[in-house]
Write a protein that holds these residues in place. Structure first.
Motif, PDB file in Angstrom:
ATOM      1  N   VAL A  93     -71.683   3.878 -15.741  1.00  0.00           N
ATOM      2  CA  VAL A  93     -70.749   2.948 -16.361  1.00  0.00           C
ATOM      3  C   VAL A  93     -70.061   2.160 -15.260  1.00  0.00           C
ATOM      4  O   VAL A  93     -69.857   2.654 -14.154  1.00  0.00           O
ATOM      5  CB  VAL A  93     -69.696   3.676 -17.232  1.00  0.00           C
ATOM      6  N   LEU A  94     -69.712   0.941 -15.565  1.00  0.00           N
ATOM      7  CA  LEU A  94     -69.092   0.080 -14.566  1.00  0.00           C
ATOM      8  C   LEU A  94     -67.765   0.640 -14.070  1.00  0.00           C
ATOM      9  O   LEU A  94     -67.427   0.502 -12.898  1.00  0.00           O
ATOM     10  CB  LEU A  94     -68.916  -1.320 -15.146  1.00  0.00           C
ATOM     11  N   GLY A  95     -67.035   1.323 -14.945  1.00  0.00           N
ATOM     12  CA  GLY A  95     -65.763   1.919 -14.546  1.00  0.00           C
ATOM     13  C   GLY A  95     -65.921   2.943 -13.431  1.00  0.00           C
ATOM     14  O   GLY A  95     -65.105   3.014 -12.509  1.00  0.00           O
ATOM     15  N   GLY A  96     -66.979   3.742 -13.491  1.00  0.00           N
ATOM     16  CA  GLY A  96     -67.232   4.734 -12.447  1.00  0.00           C
ATOM     17  C   GLY A  96     -67.542   4.087 -11.106  1.00  0.00           C
ATOM     18  O   GLY A  96     -67.104   4.543 -10.054  1.00  0.00           O
ATOM     19  N   ILE A  97     -68.289   3.005 -11.165  1.00  0.00           N
ATOM     20  CA  ILE A  97     -68.627   2.290  -9.932  1.00  0.00           C
ATOM     21  C   ILE A  97     -67.374   1.657  -9.331  1.00  0.00           C
ATOM     22  O   ILE A  97     -67.155   1.702  -8.123  1.00  0.00           O
ATOM     23  CB  ILE A  97     -69.722   1.245 -10.210  1.00  0.00           C
ATOM     24  N   PHE A  98     -66.516   1.086 -10.201  1.00  0.00           N
ATOM     25  CA  PHE A  98     -65.264   0.510  -9.703  1.00  0.00           C
ATOM     26  C   PHE A  98     -64.340   1.586  -9.133  1.00  0.00           C
ATOM     27  O   PHE A  98     -63.587   1.327  -8.194  1.00  0.00           O
ATOM     28  CB  PHE A  98     -64.548  -0.279 -10.799  1.00  0.00           C
ATOM     29  N   ALA A  99     -64.380   2.788  -9.678  1.00  0.00           N
ATOM     30  CA  ALA A  99     -63.559   3.878  -9.141  1.00  0.00           C
ATOM     31  C   ALA A  99     -63.999   4.223  -7.715  1.00  0.00           C
ATOM     32  O   ALA A  99     -63.155   4.433  -6.837  1.00  0.00           O
ATOM     33  CB  ALA A  99     -63.663   5.111 -10.037  1.00  0.00           C
ATOM     34  N   ILE A 100     -65.291   4.269  -7.481  1.00  0.00           N
ATOM     35  CA  ILE A 100     -65.803   4.535  -6.135  1.00  0.00           C
ATOM     36  C   ILE A 100     -65.413   3.397  -5.194  1.00  0.00           C
ATOM     37  O   ILE A 100     -64.950   3.634  -4.065  1.00  0.00           O
ATOM     38  CB  ILE A 100     -67.326   4.726  -6.169  1.00  0.00           C
TER      39      ILE A 100
END
Length: 63
Positions: A36-43
């Motif tokens: 999910v894009l949210g997980g990538i943004f968290a990283i």
């Protein structure tokens, strides 16, 4: 000192990630990363926070 650079290692890692993503998608397997894009943004946000603190401490060097 925190060194940030974009060179051969980063280009190779991007190519390997792209090929891995293509292979996983072609065999319909779940990718070994946040899907999910949210997980990538968290990283990405974690890395940006790390760089920000290093810059505030005067420990950041671009190579």
């Amino acid at each position: 000192m925190v060194e940030i650079g974009f060179g051969q290692t980063e280009i190779l890692a991007s190519c390997v990630g792209l090929v891995t993503g293509l292979i996983y998608t072609s065999v319909r397997a779940p990718i070994p990363a946040p899907n999910v894009l949210g997980g990538i943004f968290a990283i990405l946000g974690t890395f940006i926070g790390y760089v920000f603190v290093a810059a505030l401490r005067g420990q950041l060097v671009f190579v």
